[in-house]
Write a protein that holds these residues in place. Sequence first.
Motif, PDB file in Angstrom:
ATOM      1  N   UNK A 112       0.844  -1.203   0.000  1.00  0.00           N
ATOM      2  CA  UNK A 112       0.000   0.000   0.000  1.00  0.00           C
ATOM      3  C   UNK A 112       0.875   1.248   0.000  1.00  0.00           C
ATOM      4  N   UNK A 113       1.919   1.235   0.819  1.00  0.00           N
ATOM      5  CA  UNK A 113       2.838   2.377   0.890  1.00  0.00           C
ATOM      6  C   UNK A 113       3.488   2.637  -0.468  1.00  0.00           C
ATOM      7  N   UNK A 114       4.041   1.594  -1.086  1.00  0.00           N
ATOM      8  CA  UNK A 114       4.709   1.774  -2.368  1.00  0.00           C
ATOM      9  C   UNK A 114       3.747   2.283  -3.443  1.00  0.00           C
ATOM     10  N   UNK A 115       2.558   1.721  -3.472  1.00  0.00           N
ATOM     11  CA  UNK A 115       1.584   2.129  -4.486  1.00  0.00           C
ATOM     12  C   UNK A 115       1.173   3.581  -4.290  1.00  0.00           C
ATOM     13  N   UNK A 116       1.007   4.000  -3.033  1.00  0.00           N
ATOM     14  CA  UNK A 116       0.671   5.399  -2.761  1.00  0.00           C
ATOM     15  C   UNK A 116       1.821   6.318  -3.162  1.00  0.00           C
ATOM     16  N   UNK A 117       3.048   5.873  -2.911  1.00  0.00           N
ATOM     17  CA  UNK A 117       4.220   6.670  -3.273  1.00  0.00           C
ATOM     18  C   UNK A 117       4.267   6.917  -4.771  1.00  0.00           C
ATOM     19  N   UNK A 118       4.111   5.860  -5.556  1.00  0.00           N
ATOM     20  CA  UNK A 118       4.215   5.998  -7.011  1.00  0.00           C
ATOM     21  C   UNK A 118       2.970   6.639  -7.622  1.00  0.00           C
ATOM     22  N   UNK A 119       1.871   6.659  -6.891  1.00  0.00           N
ATOM     23  CA  UNK A 119       0.661   7.322  -7.375  1.00  0.00           C
ATOM     24  C   UNK A 119       0.661   8.816  -7.075  1.00  0.00           C
ATOM     25  N   UNK A 120       1.718   9.309  -6.410  1.00  0.00           N
ATOM     26  CA  UNK A 120       1.818  10.729  -6.106  1.00  0.00           C
ATOM     27  C   UNK A 120       1.046  11.178  -4.889  1.00  0.00           C
ATOM     28  N   UNK A 121       0.698  10.249  -4.000  1.00  0.00           N
ATOM     29  CA  UNK A 121      -0.079  10.588  -2.818  1.00  0.00           C
ATOM     30  C   UNK A 121       0.802  10.919  -1.612  1.00  0.00           C
ATOM     31  N   UNK A 122       2.116  10.814  -1.763  1.00  0.00           N
ATOM     32  CA  UNK A 122       3.024  11.038  -0.636  1.00  0.00           C
ATOM     33  C   UNK A 122       3.905  12.255  -0.874  1.00  0.00           C
ATOM     34  N   UNK A 123       4.481  12.366  -2.052  1.00  0.00           N
ATOM     35  CA  UNK A 123       5.432  13.435  -2.361  1.00  0.00           C
ATOM     36  C   UNK A 123       4.941  14.289  -3.526  1.00  0.00           C
ATOM     37  N   UNK A 124       5.449  15.503  -3.593  1.00  0.00           N
ATOM     38  CA  UNK A 124       5.213  16.338  -4.759  1.00  0.00           C
ATOM     39  C   UNK A 124       5.946  15.720  -5.951  1.00  0.00           C
ATOM     40  N   UNK A 152       9.714  16.097  -6.027  1.00  0.00           N
ATOM     41  CA  UNK A 152      10.403  15.343  -4.975  1.00  0.00           C
ATOM     42  C   UNK A 152      10.468  13.861  -5.325  1.00  0.00           C
ATOM     43  N   UNK A 153       9.365  13.330  -5.880  1.00  0.00           N
ATOM     44  CA  UNK A 153       9.367  11.923  -6.283  1.00  0.00           C
ATOM     45  C   UNK A 153      10.370  11.699  -7.410  1.00  0.00           C
ATOM     46  N   UNK A 154      10.435  12.621  -8.349  1.00  0.00           N
ATOM     47  CA  UNK A 154      11.391  12.496  -9.444  1.00  0.00           C
ATOM     48  C   UNK A 154      12.819  12.481  -8.921  1.00  0.00           C
ATOM     49  N   UNK A 155      13.110  13.343  -7.952  1.00  0.00           N
ATOM     50  CA  UNK A 155      14.452  13.370  -7.359  1.00  0.00           C
ATOM     51  C   UNK A 155      14.745  12.086  -6.599  1.00  0.00           C
ATOM     52  N   UNK A 156      13.738  11.547  -5.929  1.00  0.00           N
ATOM     53  CA  UNK A 156      13.916  10.320  -5.160  1.00  0.00           C
ATOM     54  C   UNK A 156      14.299   9.148  -6.055  1.00  0.00           C
ATOM     55  N   UNK A 157      13.736   9.124  -7.260  1.00  0.00           N
ATOM     56  CA  UNK A 157      13.924   7.990  -8.159  1.00  0.00           C
ATOM     57  C   UNK A 157      15.079   8.172  -9.135  1.00  0.00           C
TER      58      UNK A 157
END
Length: 214
Positions: free
Chosen positions: A107-119, A122-127
């Motif tokens: 659930x955490x991973x899916x929310x992360x990649x769906x943009x529900x955790x980071x802007x 920020x997600x682009x920088x994380x990956x």
Amino acid sequence: MRSPKEVLKTEPGTAAAYSNTGYVLLAQVLERTSGRTYAELLREKITGPLGLLHTAPDDRADVVPGRVQGYLIDRAAAGRFRNNSFVSGTWGKGAGNIRSTAEELCVWQEALFAGRVLKPASLEAMLAPTKLRDGSEAKPAYGLGMMIGEAQGRRYYHHDGATAGFAAHVMSFPNAGATLAYVFNADWGENRPDPEALRLMNAFRGAALRLALS
């Protein structure tokens, strides 16, 4: 007294290595700048909004239905298990000490990649793989808290972890819409990889890759 240069493994910016200490320090920064505890921030910002009811910093004083005992694989006794000695998880605050379930890791991973955790930025920088001083990518590929793999031209993101009596691994394949996770309540035995544990881990990774590439 030795100079800082004498104790460095490599020159800064020329290589990369995983560091639990970095994440422990980040947790300290969060607490000091917010005036809140790490557990409070995690509940308020992540586990609460995502409905992760079984994910939290682990406190052995808490009564937690379903929490399992951690075991040690005793290789000297033909791979049998014995209770792992108690080790306080508080030393790893920020770098670990999180109890969870395989379902909630997904659930955490899916929310992360769906943009529900980071802007998005920020997600682009994380990956994005870490770049070294010469412009090349660090090996193994690692972003901001995320390991990066590639198979047949397709990128996937994963992370594993282990502590006294426990191990876990989660893998996500955003293009395939798939996330897989396992949790394992035993460690490798005297910090040496156990052949059976490694066989199971490699089988998991292979199955995940086949699913993503099919």
